[in-house]
Motif scaffolding. Structure first.
Motif, PDB file in Angstrom:
ATOM      1  N   LYS A  68      29.506  40.580 -27.763  1.00  0.00           N
ATOM      2  CA  LYS A  68      30.383  39.907 -26.793  1.00  0.00           C
ATOM      3  C   LYS A  68      30.734  40.855 -25.655  1.00  0.00           C
ATOM      4  CE  LYS A  68      32.583  36.443 -29.704  1.00  0.00           C
ATOM      5  NZ  LYS A  68      33.841  35.965 -30.310  1.00  0.00           N
ATOM      6  N   ALA A  69      30.963  42.121 -25.970  1.00  0.00           N
ATOM      7  CA  ALA A  69      31.289  43.107 -24.935  1.00  0.00           C
ATOM      8  C   ALA A  69      30.134  43.273 -23.960  1.00  0.00           C
ATOM      9  CB  ALA A  69      31.650  44.448 -25.569  1.00  0.00           C
ATOM     10  N   VAL A  70      28.909  43.284 -24.472  1.00  0.00           N
ATOM     11  CA  VAL A  70      27.739  43.429 -23.598  1.00  0.00           C
ATOM     12  C   VAL A  70      27.556  42.169 -22.752  1.00  0.00           C
ATOM     13  CG1 VAL A  70      25.236  43.763 -23.528  1.00  0.00           C
ATOM     14  CG2 VAL A  70      26.634  45.125 -25.084  1.00  0.00           C
ATOM     15  N   THR A  71      27.796  41.012 -23.338  1.00  0.00           N
ATOM     16  CA  THR A  71      27.726  39.761 -22.572  1.00  0.00           C
ATOM     17  C   THR A  71      28.765  39.772 -21.457  1.00  0.00           C
ATOM     18  OG1 THR A  71      26.915  38.562 -24.502  1.00  0.00           O
ATOM     19  CG2 THR A  71      27.931  37.248 -22.747  1.00  0.00           C
ATOM     20  N   ARG A  72      29.971  40.234 -21.780  1.00  0.00           N
ATOM     21  CA  ARG A  72      31.047  40.305 -20.785  1.00  0.00           C
ATOM     22  C   ARG A  72      30.695  41.298 -19.675  1.00  0.00           C
ATOM     23  NH1 ARG A  72      34.862  41.225 -24.221  1.00  0.00           N
ATOM     24  NH2 ARG A  72      34.983  43.472 -23.916  1.00  0.00           N
ATOM     25  N   LEU A  73      30.102  42.433 -20.034  1.00  0.00           N
ATOM     26  CA  LEU A  73      29.758  43.409 -18.995  1.00  0.00           C
ATOM     27  C   LEU A  73      28.724  42.832 -18.053  1.00  0.00           C
ATOM     28  CD1 LEU A  73      27.061  45.447 -18.700  1.00  0.00           C
ATOM     29  CD2 LEU A  73      27.789  46.157 -20.942  1.00  0.00           C
ATOM     30  N   ARG A  74      27.785  42.058 -18.565  1.00  0.00           N
ATOM     31  CA  ARG A  74      26.801  41.420 -17.671  1.00  0.00           C
ATOM     32  C   ARG A  74      27.504  40.488 -16.682  1.00  0.00           C
ATOM     33  NH1 ARG A  74      21.832  38.747 -19.609  1.00  0.00           N
ATOM     34  NH2 ARG A  74      21.101  39.476 -17.580  1.00  0.00           N
ATOM     35  N   ARG A  75      28.485  39.757 -17.161  1.00  0.00           N
ATOM     36  CA  ARG A  75      29.242  38.851 -16.285  1.00  0.00           C
ATOM     37  C   ARG A  75      30.026  39.649 -15.238  1.00  0.00           C
ATOM     38  NH1 ARG A  75      31.802  36.182 -20.102  1.00  0.00           N
ATOM     39  NH2 ARG A  75      33.622  37.542 -20.034  1.00  0.00           N
ATOM     40  N   ASP A  76      30.603  40.778 -15.665  1.00  0.00           N
ATOM     41  CA  ASP A  76      31.377  41.616 -14.744  1.00  0.00           C
ATOM     42  C   ASP A  76      30.511  42.243 -13.653  1.00  0.00           C
ATOM     43  OD1 ASP A  76      33.628  41.053 -16.251  1.00  0.00           O
ATOM     44  OD2 ASP A  76      33.682  43.011 -17.248  1.00  0.00           O
ATOM     45  N   LEU A  77      29.232  42.390 -13.933  1.00  0.00           N
ATOM     46  CA  LEU A  77      28.327  43.056 -12.985  1.00  0.00           C
ATOM     47  C   LEU A  77      27.717  42.122 -11.948  1.00  0.00           C
ATOM     48  CD1 LEU A  77      26.344  45.423 -15.372  1.00  0.00           C
ATOM     49  CD2 LEU A  77      28.146  46.050 -13.762  1.00  0.00           C
ATOM     50  N   VAL A  78      27.886  40.822 -12.102  1.00  0.00           N
ATOM     51  CA  VAL A  78      27.211  39.862 -11.228  1.00  0.00           C
ATOM     52  C   VAL A  78      27.411  40.179  -9.751  1.00  0.00           C
ATOM     53  CG1 VAL A  78      27.184  37.443 -10.477  1.00  0.00           C
ATOM     54  CG2 VAL A  78      27.147  37.984 -12.906  1.00  0.00           C
ATOM     55  N   SER A  79      28.638  40.350  -9.320  1.00  0.00           N
ATOM     56  CA  SER A  79      28.879  40.555  -7.879  1.00  0.00           C
ATOM     57  C   SER A  79      28.268  41.864  -7.399  1.00  0.00           C
ATOM     58  CB  SER A  79      30.377  40.515  -7.565  1.00  0.00           C
ATOM     59  OG  SER A  79      31.041  41.597  -8.183  1.00  0.00           O
ATOM     60  N   PHE A  80      28.219  42.879  -8.249  1.00  0.00           N
ATOM     61  CA  PHE A  80      27.630  44.162  -7.856  1.00  0.00           C
ATOM     62  C   PHE A  80      26.111  44.060  -7.774  1.00  0.00           C
ATOM     63  CE2 PHE A  80      31.696  45.146  -9.792  1.00  0.00           C
ATOM     64  CZ  PHE A  80      32.276  45.907  -8.799  1.00  0.00           C
ATOM     65  N   ARG A  81      25.507  43.331  -8.713  1.00  0.00           N
ATOM     66  CA  ARG A  81      24.051  43.117  -8.654  1.00  0.00           C
ATOM     67  C   ARG A  81      23.688  42.352  -7.394  1.00  0.00           C
ATOM     68  NH1 ARG A  81      24.541  40.795 -13.779  1.00  0.00           N
ATOM     69  NH2 ARG A  81      23.623  38.920 -12.898  1.00  0.00           N
ATOM     70  N   GLU A  82      24.473  41.330  -7.082  1.00  0.00           N
ATOM     71  CA  GLU A  82      24.202  40.513  -5.894  1.00  0.00           C
ATOM     72  C   GLU A  82      24.302  41.320  -4.606  1.00  0.00           C
ATOM     73  OE1 GLU A  82      26.951  37.282  -6.354  1.00  0.00           O
ATOM     74  OE2 GLU A  82      25.590  36.193  -7.702  1.00  0.00           O
ATOM     75  N   ARG A  83      25.128  42.364  -4.619  1.00  0.00           N
ATOM     76  CA  ARG A  83      25.261  43.234  -3.441  1.00  0.00           C
ATOM     77  C   ARG A  83      24.224  44.348  -3.434  1.00  0.00           C
ATOM     78  NH1 ARG A  83      31.576  44.514  -3.331  1.00  0.00           N
ATOM     79  NH2 ARG A  83      31.032  45.003  -5.456  1.00  0.00           N
ATOM     80  N   GLY A  84      23.374  44.377  -4.454  1.00  0.00           N
ATOM     81  CA  GLY A  84      22.299  45.353  -4.493  1.00  0.00           C
ATOM     82  C   GLY A  84      22.683  46.723  -5.022  1.00  0.00           C
ATOM     83  N   VAL A  85      23.747  46.804  -5.809  1.00  0.00           N
ATOM     84  CA  VAL A  85      24.155  48.084  -6.401  1.00  0.00           C
ATOM     85  C   VAL A  85      23.151  48.420  -7.508  1.00  0.00           C
ATOM     86  CG1 VAL A  85      25.975  49.330  -7.624  1.00  0.00           C
ATOM     87  CG2 VAL A  85      26.576  47.688  -5.832  1.00  0.00           C
ATOM     88  N   ARG A  86      22.376  49.464  -7.273  1.00  0.00           N
ATOM     89  CA  ARG A  86      21.283  49.816  -8.170  1.00  0.00           C
ATOM     90  C   ARG A  86      21.751  50.113  -9.603  1.00  0.00           C
ATOM     91  NH1 ARG A  86      17.776  54.862  -6.918  1.00  0.00           N
ATOM     92  NH2 ARG A  86      17.931  55.560  -9.037  1.00  0.00           N
ATOM     93  N   SER A  87      22.839  50.862  -9.733  1.00  0.00           N
ATOM     94  CA  SER A  87      23.318  51.199 -11.079  1.00  0.00           C
ATOM     95  C   SER A  87      23.696  49.944 -11.857  1.00  0.00           C
ATOM     96  CB  SER A  87      24.486  52.176 -11.013  1.00  0.00           C
ATOM     97  OG  SER A  87      25.564  51.620 -10.296  1.00  0.00           O
ATOM     98  N   ALA A  88      24.227  48.947 -11.164  1.00  0.00           N
ATOM     99  CA  ALA A  88      24.594  47.688 -11.825  1.00  0.00           C
ATOM    100  C   ALA A  88      23.343  46.925 -12.254  1.00  0.00           C
ATOM    101  CB  ALA A  88      25.446  46.838 -10.894  1.00  0.00           C
ATOM    102  N   ALA A  89      22.321  46.917 -11.412  1.00  0.00           N
ATOM    103  CA  ALA A  89      21.071  46.233 -11.755  1.00  0.00           C
ATOM    104  C   ALA A  89      20.391  46.901 -12.946  1.00  0.00           C
ATOM    105  CB  ALA A  89      20.141  46.203 -10.553  1.00  0.00           C
ATOM    106  N   GLU A  90      20.386  48.226 -12.962  1.00  0.00           N
ATOM    107  CA  GLU A  90      19.770  48.959 -14.071  1.00  0.00           C
ATOM    108  C   GLU A  90      20.521  48.717 -15.380  1.00  0.00           C
ATOM    109  OE1 GLU A  90      19.848  52.959 -12.590  1.00  0.00           O
ATOM    110  OE2 GLU A  90      18.087  52.654 -11.318  1.00  0.00           O
TER     111      GLU A  90
END
Length: 103
Positions: A68-90
């Motif tokens: 559940k924590a990993v699922t939540r972290l993926r949700r928390d990263l959405v806006s950063f991935r959309e902005r192209g933050v490489r560390s978030a995408a990785e």
């Protein structure tokens, strides 16, 4: 109380104070909580590094809470991935791999 920086430090301290092999799940969840606090202070790079450490500790652990924590972290990263933050995408890629490899 809203002091996310201090909370992150306390979670880091809690994770470091436990023997990791014996308490892998608890250490991982402490690191997840630390990363969440780091993210709240705007530290995306630091949060991603902490999440990576948390996933390292989750290897071999079968736990609904860690998944559940990993699922939540993926949700928390959405806006950063959309902005192209490489560390978030990785990190998102690693989290997706983690979730697909488990039960």
């Amino acid at each position: 109380m809203g002091n996310h920086r201090a909370a992150a430090e306390q979670y880091e301290h809690a994770a470091a104070s436990r023997p990791a092999p014996t308490y892998a799940r608890i250490v991982a969840l402490d690191l997840v909580a630390s990363a969440e606090m780091q993210l709240k202070t705007g530290g995306i790079e630091q949060a991603c590094a902490t999440w990576h450490r948390a996933i390292d500790h989750m290897t071999g652990v079968e736990s609904v809470r860690t998944r559940k924590a990993v699922t939540r972290l993926r949700r928390d990263l959405v806006s950063f991935r959309e902005r192209g933050v490489r560390s978030a995408a990785e990190l998102d890629k690693r989290a997706a791999d983690f979730l697909s490899s488990g039960p």
